[in-house]
Motif scaffolding. Structure first.
Motif, PDB file in Angstrom:
ATOM      1  N   PRO A   1       0.787  -1.230   0.000  1.00 48.46           N
ATOM      2  CA  PRO A   1       0.000   0.000   0.000  1.00 48.46           C
ATOM      3  C   PRO A   1       0.825   1.289   0.000  1.00 48.46           C
ATOM      4  O   PRO A   1       0.267   2.376  -0.076  1.00 48.46           O
ATOM      5  N   ARG A   2       2.149   1.196   0.077  1.00 52.00           N
ATOM      6  CA  ARG A   2       2.988   2.398   0.007  1.00 52.00           C
ATOM      7  C   ARG A   2       3.295   2.794  -1.427  1.00 52.00           C
ATOM      8  O   ARG A   2       3.800   3.872  -1.687  1.00 52.00           O
ATOM      9  N   SER A   3       2.971   1.931  -2.388  1.00 48.52           N
ATOM     10  CA  SER A   3       3.259   2.191  -3.802  1.00 48.52           C
ATOM     11  C   SER A   3       2.088   2.908  -4.464  1.00 48.52           C
ATOM     12  O   SER A   3       0.925   2.661  -4.147  1.00 48.52           O
ATOM     13  N   ALA A   4       2.393   3.784  -5.412  1.00 44.95           N
ATOM     14  CA  ALA A   4       1.347   4.505  -6.150  1.00 44.95           C
ATOM     15  C   ALA A   4       0.503   3.557  -6.998  1.00 44.95           C
ATOM     16  O   ALA A   4      -0.615   3.894  -7.379  1.00 44.95           O
ATOM     17  N   ASP A   5       1.002   2.349  -7.281  1.00 48.77           N
ATOM     18  CA  ASP A   5       0.263   1.372  -8.077  1.00 48.77           C
ATOM     19  C   ASP A   5      -0.643   0.469  -7.236  1.00 48.77           C
ATOM     20  O   ASP A   5      -1.307  -0.414  -7.768  1.00 48.77           O
ATOM     21  N   PHE A   6      -0.696   0.684  -5.926  1.00 47.81           N
ATOM     22  CA  PHE A   6      -1.547  -0.140  -5.064  1.00 47.81           C
ATOM     23  C   PHE A   6      -3.014  -0.008  -5.484  1.00 47.81           C
ATOM     24  O   PHE A   6      -3.505   1.079  -5.733  1.00 47.81           O
ATOM     25  N   GLY A   7      -3.696  -1.144  -5.582  1.00 47.12           N
ATOM     26  CA  GLY A   7      -5.110  -1.130  -5.952  1.00 47.12           C
ATOM     27  C   GLY A   7      -5.354  -0.952  -7.434  1.00 47.12           C
ATOM     28  O   GLY A   7      -6.478  -0.724  -7.854  1.00 47.12           O
ATOM     29  N   LYS A   8      -4.312  -1.062  -8.218  1.00 45.50           N
ATOM     30  CA  LYS A   8      -4.450  -0.898  -9.666  1.00 45.50           C
ATOM     31  C   LYS A   8      -3.971  -2.167 -10.362  1.00 45.50           C
ATOM     32  O   LYS A   8      -3.121  -2.884  -9.851  1.00 45.50           O
ATOM     33  N   ILE A   9      -4.519  -2.417 -11.532  1.00 48.44           N
ATOM     34  CA  ILE A   9      -4.062  -3.514 -12.381  1.00 48.44           C
ATOM     35  C   ILE A   9      -3.183  -2.895 -13.454  1.00 48.44           C
ATOM     36  O   ILE A   9      -3.609  -1.987 -14.168  1.00 48.44           O
ATOM     37  N   ARG A  10      -1.945  -3.373 -13.533  1.00 45.05           N
ATOM     38  CA  ARG A  10      -0.992  -2.808 -14.494  1.00 45.05           C
ATOM     39  C   ARG A  10      -0.715  -3.821 -15.594  1.00 45.05           C
ATOM     40  O   ARG A  10      -0.237  -4.922 -15.330  1.00 45.05           O
ATOM     41  N   ILE A  11      -1.028  -3.433 -16.826  1.00 43.45           N
ATOM     42  CA  ILE A  11      -0.736  -4.268 -17.990  1.00 43.45           C
ATOM     43  C   ILE A  11       0.066  -3.404 -18.943  1.00 43.45           C
ATOM     44  O   ILE A  11      -0.450  -2.427 -19.495  1.00 43.45           O
ATOM     45  N   GLY A  12       1.337  -3.720 -19.075  1.00 43.45           N
ATOM     46  CA  GLY A  12       2.240  -2.884 -19.863  1.00 43.45           C
ATOM     47  C   GLY A  12       2.425  -1.548 -19.161  1.00 43.45           C
ATOM     48  O   GLY A  12       2.740  -1.488 -17.981  1.00 43.45           O
ATOM     49  N   ASP A  13       2.205  -0.465 -19.884  1.00 46.17           N
ATOM     50  CA  ASP A  13       2.313   0.876 -19.310  1.00 46.17           C
ATOM     51  C   ASP A  13       0.949   1.436 -18.886  1.00 46.17           C
ATOM     52  O   ASP A  13       0.856   2.591 -18.488  1.00 46.17           O
ATOM     53  N   THR A  14      -0.086   0.613 -18.981  1.00 43.15           N
ATOM     54  CA  THR A  14      -1.433   1.064 -18.662  1.00 43.15           C
ATOM     55  C   THR A  14      -1.846   0.552 -17.284  1.00 43.15           C
ATOM     56  O   THR A  14      -1.644  -0.606 -16.960  1.00 43.15           O
ATOM     57  N   ARG A  15      -2.430   1.461 -16.490  1.00 48.10           N
ATOM     58  CA  ARG A  15      -2.905   1.098 -15.157  1.00 48.10           C
ATOM     59  C   ARG A  15      -4.409   1.302 -15.103  1.00 48.10           C
ATOM     60  O   ARG A  15      -4.919   2.325 -15.536  1.00 48.10           O
ATOM     61  N   PHE A  16      -5.100   0.324 -14.527  1.00 45.81           N
ATOM     62  CA  PHE A  16      -6.549   0.375 -14.361  1.00 45.81           C
ATOM     63  C   PHE A  16      -6.850   0.485 -12.870  1.00 45.81           C
ATOM     64  O   PHE A  16      -6.574  -0.443 -12.115  1.00 45.81           O
ATOM     65  N   ASP A  17      -7.423   1.608 -12.458  1.00 45.56           N
ATOM     66  CA  ASP A  17      -7.765   1.818 -11.057  1.00 45.56           C
ATOM     67  C   ASP A  17      -9.194   1.341 -10.844  1.00 45.56           C
ATOM     68  O   ASP A  17     -10.150   2.008 -11.239  1.00 45.56           O
ATOM     69  N   ILE A  18      -9.347   0.193 -10.203  1.00 48.61           N
ATOM     70  CA  ILE A  18     -10.683  -0.361  -9.993  1.00 48.61           C
ATOM     71  C   ILE A  18     -11.290   0.109  -8.673  1.00 48.61           C
ATOM     72  O   ILE A  18     -12.398  -0.287  -8.328  1.00 48.61           O
ATOM     73  N   THR A  19     -10.582   0.966  -7.946  1.00 52.32           N
ATOM     74  CA  THR A  19     -11.076   1.424  -6.645  1.00 52.32           C
ATOM     75  C   THR A  19     -11.824   2.745  -6.734  1.00 52.32           C
ATOM     76  O   THR A  19     -12.321   3.225  -5.721  1.00 52.32           O
ATOM     77  N   GLY A  20     -11.872   3.354  -7.888  1.00 59.84           N
ATOM     78  CA  GLY A  20     -12.548   4.631  -8.023  1.00 59.84           C
ATOM     79  C   GLY A  20     -11.829   5.753  -7.300  1.00 59.84           C
ATOM     80  O   GLY A  20     -12.443   6.719  -6.878  1.00 59.84           O
ATOM     81  N   GLY A  21     -10.540   5.630  -7.120  1.00 65.26           N
ATOM     82  CA  GLY A  21      -9.757   6.665  -6.463  1.00 65.26           C
ATOM     83  C   GLY A  21      -9.529   6.441  -4.974  1.00 65.26           C
ATOM     84  O   GLY A  21      -8.757   7.160  -4.348  1.00 65.26           O
ATOM     85  N   MET A  22     -10.189   5.455  -4.392  1.00 63.92           N
ATOM     86  CA  MET A  22     -10.028   5.212  -2.955  1.00 63.92           C
ATOM     87  C   MET A  22      -8.630   4.700  -2.609  1.00 63.92           C
ATOM     88  O   MET A  22      -8.150   4.923  -1.504  1.00 63.92           O
TER      89      MET A  22
END
Length: 191
Positions: free
Chosen positions: A136-157
């Motif tokens: 949870p200290r990483s900016a990518d926490f809660g996101k799915i990363r595929i290549g250079d694209t990140r999908f935030d499925i938390t709605g910003g939470m």
């Protein structure tokens, strides 16, 4: 003229759908509260249910005047949505105007949100190994990363969770290198 009308129509449809969703969720909460024997005609109970319905639909309670609201909204985009995310993540535990029943419902909603998010992240990590950051200290926490694209499925939470984790641990993890650095070390040029 044509695009302006289409834009206004889509904006009206979005606002109408948001209001309908909020009203439907409030009706659901009132019905459930009455089944539990809660007096929904009591002003405090009704206010708590209203605050819960608003926060779960992205409209947190921010006690500002209209002038203050414009200044804050120009500085922080959608401050009510941000407040609703904080209320959702804390399950309204710090809101004295929310009743016990509403806090219980908020806690149940939080468990559902965390469970669903964790399940989706787990499935994504199984389908694409290494695509999910669990720290949870990483900016990518809660996101799915595929290549250079990140999908935030938390709605910003997840961003709020990352901030809280960094403040509690006083450390940060780089999303590119994976290196963990201490914050506020007191050294020249330190973060």
């Amino acid at each position: 003229p044509i695009l302006g009308r289409v834009y206004k129509a889509s904006q009206s449809a979005f606002n109408g759908a948001a209001l309908r969703m909020r009203a439907d969720y409030a009706d659901y909460l009132i019905k459930k509260a009455e089944e539990f024997g809660v007096d929904t005609l009591n002003k405090e109970e009704a206010l708590g249910l209203g605050r819960l319905a608003n926060s779960m639909t992205g409209r947190g309670n921010v006690p500002l005047t209209e002038g203050q609201g414009r200044v804050v909204n120009a500085t922080i985009f959608s401050v009510r949505f941000f407040k609703s995310n904080i209320d959702t993540l804390t399950a309204h535990m710090f809101d004295s105007k929310v009743s016990r029943f509403a806090k219980r419902e908020a806690a149940i909603n939080l468990v559902k949100i965390v469970g669903t998010t964790a399940s989706l992240l787990y499935v994504a990590d199984q389908l694409w190994p290494g695509s999910v950051e669990w720290d949870p200290r990483s900016a990518d926490f809660g996101k799915i990363r595929i290549g250079d694209t990140r999908f935030d499925i938390t709605g910003g939470m997840a961003s709020i969770v990352v901030l809280a984790s960094r403040l509690v641990t006083m450390s940060s993890k780089s999303s590119t290198t994976g290196k963990v650095t201490k914050l506020n070390s007191g050294k020249f040029g330190a973060r």
